[in-house]
Design an enzyme around this catalytic site. Structure first.
Site, PDB file in Angstrom:
ATOM      1  N   ASP A   1     118.130 -64.376  47.851  1.00 35.88           N
ATOM      2  CA  ASP A   1     117.451 -63.187  48.370  1.00 35.88           C
ATOM      3  C   ASP A   1     116.958 -63.444  49.791  1.00 35.88           C
ATOM      4  OD1 ASP A   1     117.919 -62.250  45.909  1.00 35.88           O
ATOM      5  OD2 ASP A   1     115.803 -61.946  45.329  1.00 35.88           O
TER       6      ASP A   1
ATOM      7  N   GLU B   1     118.200 -65.486  52.078  1.00 37.66           N
ATOM      8  CA  GLU B   1     119.301 -65.434  53.053  1.00 37.66           C
ATOM      9  C   GLU B   1     119.707 -63.987  53.320  1.00 37.66           C
ATOM     10  OE1 GLU B   1     122.055 -69.301  52.323  1.00 37.66           O
ATOM     11  OE2 GLU B   1     121.404 -68.235  50.529  1.00 37.66           O
ATOM     12  N   PHE B   2     119.716 -63.198  52.246  1.00 34.77           N
ATOM     13  CA  PHE B   2     120.063 -61.781  52.378  1.00 34.77           C
ATOM     14  C   PHE B   2     119.072 -61.106  53.336  1.00 34.77           C
ATOM     15  CE2 PHE B   2     119.956 -57.322  51.154  1.00 34.77           C
ATOM     16  CZ  PHE B   2     121.290 -57.007  50.963  1.00 34.77           C
TER      17      PHE B   2
ATOM     18  N   SER C   1     130.854 -28.882  32.090  1.00 32.54           N
ATOM     19  CA  SER C   1     130.314 -29.803  31.090  1.00 32.54           C
ATOM     20  C   SER C   1     131.380 -30.035  30.021  1.00 32.54           C
ATOM     21  CB  SER C   1     129.034 -29.249  30.493  1.00 32.54           C
ATOM     22  OG  SER C   1     129.302 -27.998  29.946  1.00 32.54           O
ATOM     23  N   LEU C   2     131.049 -30.857  29.051  1.00 38.18           N
ATOM     24  CA  LEU C   2     132.013 -31.179  27.996  1.00 38.18           C
ATOM     25  C   LEU C   2     131.551 -30.536  26.705  1.00 38.18           C
ATOM     26  CD1 LEU C   2     132.273 -35.002  28.714  1.00 38.18           C
ATOM     27  CD2 LEU C   2     134.019 -33.284  29.186  1.00 38.18           C
TER      28      LEU C   2
ATOM     29  N   GLU D   1     135.352 -43.765  26.916  1.00 38.72           N
ATOM     30  CA  GLU D   1     134.294 -44.228  27.832  1.00 38.72           C
ATOM     31  C   GLU D   1     132.920 -43.989  27.234  1.00 38.72           C
ATOM     32  OE1 GLU D   1     134.880 -41.665  31.197  1.00 38.72           O
ATOM     33  OE2 GLU D   1     137.035 -41.966  31.106  1.00 38.72           O
TER      34      GLU D   1
ATOM     35  N   LYS E   1     129.307 -42.295  27.263  1.00 36.49           N
ATOM     36  CA  LYS E   1     128.694 -41.087  27.824  1.00 36.49           C
ATOM     37  C   LYS E   1     127.312 -41.495  28.322  1.00 36.49           C
ATOM     38  CE  LYS E   1     127.913 -36.207  26.974  1.00 36.49           C
ATOM     39  NZ  LYS E   1     126.613 -36.118  27.607  1.00 36.49           N
TER      40      LYS E   1
ATOM     41  N   ASP F   1     123.685 -41.182  29.927  1.00 34.98           N
ATOM     42  CA  ASP F   1     122.679 -40.132  29.808  1.00 34.98           C
ATOM     43  C   ASP F   1     121.750 -40.156  31.026  1.00 34.98           C
ATOM     44  OD1 ASP F   1     121.245 -38.085  28.787  1.00 34.98           O
ATOM     45  OD2 ASP F   1     120.141 -39.288  27.320  1.00 34.98           O
TER      46      ASP F   1
ATOM     47  N   ARG G   1     124.603 -31.663  40.312  1.00 27.84           N
ATOM     48  CA  ARG G   1     125.403 -30.683  39.603  1.00 27.84           C
ATOM     49  C   ARG G   1     124.917 -29.257  39.858  1.00 27.84           C
ATOM     50  NH1 ARG G   1     127.863 -30.021  34.279  1.00 27.84           N
ATOM     51  NH2 ARG G   1     127.042 -28.067  33.505  1.00 27.84           N
TER      52      ARG G   1
ATOM     53  N   TYR H   1     134.867 -40.322  37.194  1.00 25.74           N
ATOM     54  CA  TYR H   1     135.832 -39.238  37.344  1.00 25.74           C
ATOM     55  C   TYR H   1     136.213 -39.106  38.814  1.00 25.74           C
ATOM     56  CZ  TYR H   1     137.707 -34.480  36.489  1.00 25.74           C
ATOM     57  OH  TYR H   1     138.493 -33.380  36.372  1.00 25.74           O
TER      58      TYR H   1
ATOM     59  N   LYS I   1     138.975 -38.685  27.030  1.00 25.74           N
ATOM     60  CA  LYS I   1     139.719 -37.862  27.992  1.00 25.74           C
ATOM     61  C   LYS I   1     141.206 -38.140  27.857  1.00 25.74           C
ATOM     62  CE  LYS I   1     135.987 -38.400  31.343  1.00 25.74           C
ATOM     63  NZ  LYS I   1     135.506 -39.223  32.455  1.00 25.74           N
TER      64      LYS I   1
ATOM     65  N   LYS J   1     128.821 -37.270  20.234  1.00 21.89           N
ATOM     66  CA  LYS J   1     127.415 -37.649  20.395  1.00 21.89           C
ATOM     67  C   LYS J   1     126.986 -38.591  19.274  1.00 21.89           C
ATOM     68  CE  LYS J   1     124.831 -35.118  22.725  1.00 21.89           C
ATOM     69  NZ  LYS J   1     124.240 -34.750  23.926  1.00 21.89           N
TER      70      LYS J   1
ATOM     71  N   CYS K   1      87.619 -28.492  21.134  1.00 19.79           N
ATOM     72  CA  CYS K   1      88.439 -29.076  22.197  1.00 19.79           C
ATOM     73  C   CYS K   1      88.000 -30.521  22.449  1.00 19.79           C
ATOM     74  CB  CYS K   1      88.287 -28.248  23.474  1.00 19.79           C
ATOM     75  SG  CYS K   1      89.113 -28.991  24.882  1.00 19.79           S
TER      76      CYS K   1
ATOM     77  N   CYS L   1      86.345 -30.683  26.103  1.00 26.11           N
ATOM     78  CA  CYS L   1      85.114 -30.016  26.529  1.00 26.11           C
ATOM     79  C   CYS L   1      84.245 -29.545  25.376  1.00 26.11           C
ATOM     80  CB  CYS L   1      85.437 -28.847  27.463  1.00 26.11           C
ATOM     81  SG  CYS L   1      86.224 -27.469  26.610  1.00 26.11           S
TER      82      CYS L   1
ATOM     83  N   CYS M   1      92.236 -23.876  23.808  1.00 20.65           N
ATOM     84  CA  CYS M   1      90.842 -24.029  24.189  1.00 20.65           C
ATOM     85  C   CYS M   1      90.541 -22.845  25.106  1.00 20.65           C
ATOM     86  CB  CYS M   1      90.625 -25.338  24.938  1.00 20.65           C
ATOM     87  SG  CYS M   1      89.035 -25.354  25.771  1.00 20.65           S
TER      88      CYS M   1
ATOM     89  N   CYS N   1      87.022 -26.363  31.280  1.00 23.08           N
ATOM     90  CA  CYS N   1      87.688 -27.467  30.586  1.00 23.08           C
ATOM     91  C   CYS N   1      88.513 -28.274  31.603  1.00 23.08           C
ATOM     92  CB  CYS N   1      88.564 -26.882  29.486  1.00 23.08           C
ATOM     93  SG  CYS N   1      89.473 -28.101  28.558  1.00 23.08           S
TER      94      CYS N   1
HETATM   95  S1  IVH Z   1     133.514 -36.431  32.589  1.00 25.41           S
HETATM   96  C1  IVH Z   1     135.284 -32.282  33.287  1.00 25.41           C
HETATM   97  N1  IVH Z   1     132.672 -38.758  31.726  1.00 25.41           N
HETATM   98  O1  IVH Z   1     128.232 -35.583  30.485  1.00 25.41           O
HETATM   99  C2  IVH Z   1     134.635 -33.500  32.764  1.00 25.41           C
HETATM  100  N2  IVH Z   1     131.070 -37.013  31.947  1.00 25.41           N
HETATM  101  O2  IVH Z   1     128.600 -32.657  29.194  1.00 25.41           O
HETATM  102  C3  IVH Z   1     133.585 -34.017  33.653  1.00 25.41           C
HETATM  103  N3  IVH Z   1     128.783 -37.680  31.380  1.00 25.41           N
HETATM  104  O3  IVH Z   1     128.153 -33.299  33.120  1.00 25.41           O
HETATM  105  C4  IVH Z   1     132.691 -34.980  33.059  1.00 25.41           C
HETATM  106  N4  IVH Z   1     129.226 -39.771  30.909  1.00 25.41           N
HETATM  107  O4  IVH Z   1     126.975 -35.536  33.441  1.00 25.41           O
HETATM  108  C5  IVH Z   1     132.319 -37.490  32.024  1.00 25.41           C
HETATM  109  N5  IVH Z   1     132.089 -40.887  31.033  1.00 25.41           N
HETATM  110  C6  IVH Z   1     131.739 -39.633  31.331  1.00 25.41           C
HETATM  111  C7  IVH Z   1     130.408 -39.184  31.234  1.00 25.41           C
HETATM  112  C8  IVH Z   1     130.113 -37.850  31.543  1.00 25.41           C
HETATM  113  C9  IVH Z   1     128.284 -38.858  30.993  1.00 25.41           C
HETATM  114  C10 IVH Z   1     127.970 -36.454  31.534  1.00 25.41           C
HETATM  115  C11 IVH Z   1     128.222 -35.676  32.792  1.00 25.41           C
HETATM  116  C12 IVH Z   1     128.684 -34.320  32.357  1.00 25.41           C
HETATM  117  C13 IVH Z   1     128.211 -34.255  30.943  1.00 25.41           C
HETATM  118  C14 IVH Z   1     129.193 -33.421  30.129  1.00 25.41           C
END
Ligand code: IVH
Length: 668
Positions: free
Chosen positions: A31, A33-34, A80-81, A111, A113, A115, A134, A224, A286, A310, A404, A407, A422, A428
């Site tokens: 660190d 040196e960095f 979204s998915l 892959e 997912k 969060d 987004r 992606y 995918k 999920k 409450c 108070c 309350c 309060c």
């Molecule tokens: S692909 C068209 N890959 O999940 C597909 N999304 O409900 C574009 N997310 O909005 C998304 N991990 O925020 C993709 N390995 C992954 C992901 C991922 C998390 C999120 C992303 C997206 C939401 C989909």
């Protein structure tokens, strides 16, 4: 070596060391040196201002000079998915893909997912040029300055095999460790805790202070790649390339050819994900080939070529020790279960919300009960059941507080409502602080120089007891021992500037129960000044389109409370805007009177917010969803297909930007 060459060399080296440390977890220098290299670069850059570059490694520290975020249209919408929750649903998706491809062979990329919050990064000639959230999927906030501070995101790419222009999407996350440390600090400082790493990351990324963002140690995984000249037809192959250019791409990603392999992947990660440094809530599947992706296409909301699986919520058993009661800023009282600490989905859980009295009753909850706690998609734990078999026969049932806890005022529960309040809204403490916090918030008086912590401090020291007291503050009172003159002046100036905030936002800022931004606007436009608003009768109020009886009553109650009237009078005396400005009065027309208008798509000439304002300026009403009552849709480019379908079905007219502008008398 000349200094310019040295700057370039240092930048290259520092980018590389940064990548080794934050992406590969394999630093090759200490660190110290960095830091030495970084200092050298800083010194040379100061001596050569002509070499300034927003993507220099020195820019990762951010600054506190942020303004509003600019809204940017996404080149490709951010969809979204669709979710699945069991293997049966995964199998159904797999079959639908097979059918959709006419029986052709296909591969699936499996892959994690992640969060966090999704981000879209644009690179041109190997340089990060833009980072956009987004947003609503069509437009998002330009958060480039903040994203530049995230160390695992490359500012300049490695090698020379990347396309000259592309977008890469991924997730910004706050690692568990950082999240826990941050919350521990906040707890100590008596600041509100973040519910989960996602909220913490989101709150951080939306900060206008990129130096603060830099200090929060966010991380990012990319998943992606989009663009016209990607290296391969395969999604998986493209991401492996992206890793070589410097991006953090999950090592756990796999490409498979059968449903069975997908199941194995799910089973493996369902357990193993607990050891990951960041939050995940499922698996994403995918179809790997992009030409197959194109053949499968999209539904209105999501691609047919991908789904999310999920994970099931995690559940643990622990003991209920005590129930405490929290008072929110509106006076709502929430019961909280305090439990024996238990390890659950990455964090130690010791508190859970019990929602309200009915919730407690539905479990017939007793003190000392063994309860089941779960973390679902939301990481705030909740109690999902009670193990009554193990209840102590002498256990005492949990009852709701009668007074409450802040108070001492007896609580009330209005007929037909589930929540206890309350009623002591003027005495309060959390309610008083909450009202002041609302008053200074961005959409109200927008006093940016003040924050919840400062308000809390002033309240504790007796400096402010209501919103009007803010305008009495002077620099001497708040500059401590004299050393904080500059920040004190900034605060006082910010308060002073708020006197120019338009009347409609003043009405919103008062914090009248049930009067949100839109209702405040309606009231301000209708009554035009505070005197008429204060004198409004129930009949007058309920005749305003968009105001119902409950809201009307709340307005009347507010202005019939002596304490509120005194505050309003003081605010008037200090010079706040208590009527519509002449400009607002002059520019208001009734060209769109009685019309309900939906806005959809991306616009060229004005932003969505500007169109919203124009609709209101001209007496129209803007709503979100299309119905038979919609007068017309103001549509830009890329209007969502589901909206289009609905409009056609209901025979609602669609007009474009130019037509709309002409309609309200603006020449195009
Ligand atoms: S692909 C068209 N890959 O999940 C597909 N999304 O409900 C574009 N997310 O909005 C998304 N991990 O925020 C993709 N390995 C992954 C992901 C991922 C998390 C999120 C992303 C997206 C939401 C989909």
């Amino acid at each position: 070596m000349d200094e310019i060459k040295r700057i370039e060399q240092l930048r290259r080296e520092l980018h590389e060391h940064n990548h080794r440390y934050y992406v590969e977890n394999q630093p090759t220098i200490s660190d110290m040196e960095f830091d030495a290299l970084m200092h050298e670069l800083q010194r040379l850059e100061t001596a050569h201002p002509e070499m300034a570059d927003p993507n220099s490694p020195t820019q990762r520290v951010g600054s506190d000079l942020g303004g509003e975020f600019r809204q940017v249209a996404h080149r490709y919408p951010m969809l979204s998915l669709s979710n699945t929750y069991n293997k049966q649903e995964v199998a159904e998706w797999y079959d639908s893909v097979k059918r959709g491809l006419g029986g052709e062979d296909f591969e699936v990329s499996c892959e994690m997912k992640y969060d966090g919050l999704s981000i879209s990064l644009t690179y041109e000639n190997g340089q990060l040029v833009r980072a956009v959230t987004r947003g609503d999927g069509v437009r998002g906030d330009d958060v480039t300055a903040n994203v530049r501070t995230i160390r695992s995101i490359p500012l300049v790419l490695t090698g020379d095999e990347y396309p000259s222009e592309f977008e890469i999407r991924g997730e910004i996350l706050m690692p568990w460790k950082v999240f826990e440390r941050l919350n521990a600090e906040r707890e100590k400082a008596e600041e509100p805790l973040f519910a989960n790493p996602r909220n913490a990351a989101s709150g951080t990324l939306k900060s206008q202070n990129s130096a603060l963002v830099a200090s929060r140690q966010l991380d990012a995984y990319l998943y992606y790649l989009l663009g016209e000249q990607l290296p391969s037809d395969g999604h998986y192959e493209n991401l492996q390339k992206a890793r070589k250019w410097g991006f953090k791409v999950s090592e756990g990603m796999r490409k498979v050819k059968s449903l069975e392999e997908i199941y194995n992947f799910i089973d493996y990660w369902d357990v193993e994900r607990k050891n990951l440094p960041v939050a995940t809530d499922g698996i994403v599947l995918k179809v790997n080939s992009q030409h197959q992706q194109r053949n499968l296409g999209f539904t209105a909301k999501s691609p047919r070529w991908a789904i999310a699986y999920k994970f099931k919520a995690e559940r643990e058993r622990t003991r209920l020790l005590e129930v405490s009661f929290q008072v929110g800023r509106t006076g709502a009282v929430t019961p909280v279960a305090n439990m024996e600490p238990v390890q659950l989905a990455g964090t130690v859980v010791k508190r859970a919300t019990l929602n309200n009295e009915d919730f407690i009753r539905s479990f017939d909850l007793h003190l000392g009960d063994y309860v089941f706690v779960e973390k679902g998609g939301e990481i705030i734990p909740k109690i999902v059941g009670v193990d009554t078999d193990n209840r102590d026969p002498d256990a005492i049932p949990v009852t709701f507080a009668e007074i409450c806890p802040e108070c001492g005022t007896p609580l009330v529960r209005y007929e037909g409502e589930a929540i206890h309040y309350c009623p002591n809204d003027t005495g309060c403490p959390p309610q008083i602080r909450g009202r002041i916090e609302h008053f200074i918030s961005r959409k109200a008086m927008n006093i940016e120089s003040l924050g919840p912590e400062t308000i809390d401090d002033y309240y504790r020291h007796g400096l402010v007891k209501n919103v009007a007291d803010l305008y009495d503050i002077d620099v001497q009172q708040i500059n401590g021992d004299g050393s904080r003159e500059k920040s004190a002046r900034k605060i006082v100036d910010g308060i002073e500037a708020s006197k120019q905030v338009p009347f409609e936002r003043v009405v919103f800022a008062l914090g009248i129960r049930l009067v949100g931004e839109t209702t405040a606007k309606l009231l301000a436009r209708h009554f035009q000044n505070i005197d008429k608003l204060m004198a409004a009768t129930l009949d007058e109020l309920t005749h305003i389109d968009g105001i119902g009886e409950v809201v009307a009553k709340s307005v009347i109650t507010y202005f019939h409370t002596q304490n509120n009237v005194e505050i309003v009078e003081r605010l008037r005396k200090y010079g706040l805007q208590m009527s519509l400005s002449q400009e607002q009065l002059d520019s208001h027309t009734e060209l769109l009177k009685g019309m309900t208008i939906v806005i959809s798509g991306v616009f060229q000439k004005h932003s969505r917010d500007e169109y919203k304002a124009m609709i209101e300026q001209n007496g129209g009403k803007n709503t979100g969803s299309i119905s038979a009552k919609t007068s017309f849709i103001l549509a830009g480019e890329n209007m969502g297909p589901s909206k289009l379908q609905k409009a056609e079905k209901l025979g609602v007219n669609i007009i474009n930007e130019d037509q709309f502008l002409e309609m309200i008398g603006i020449k195009v």
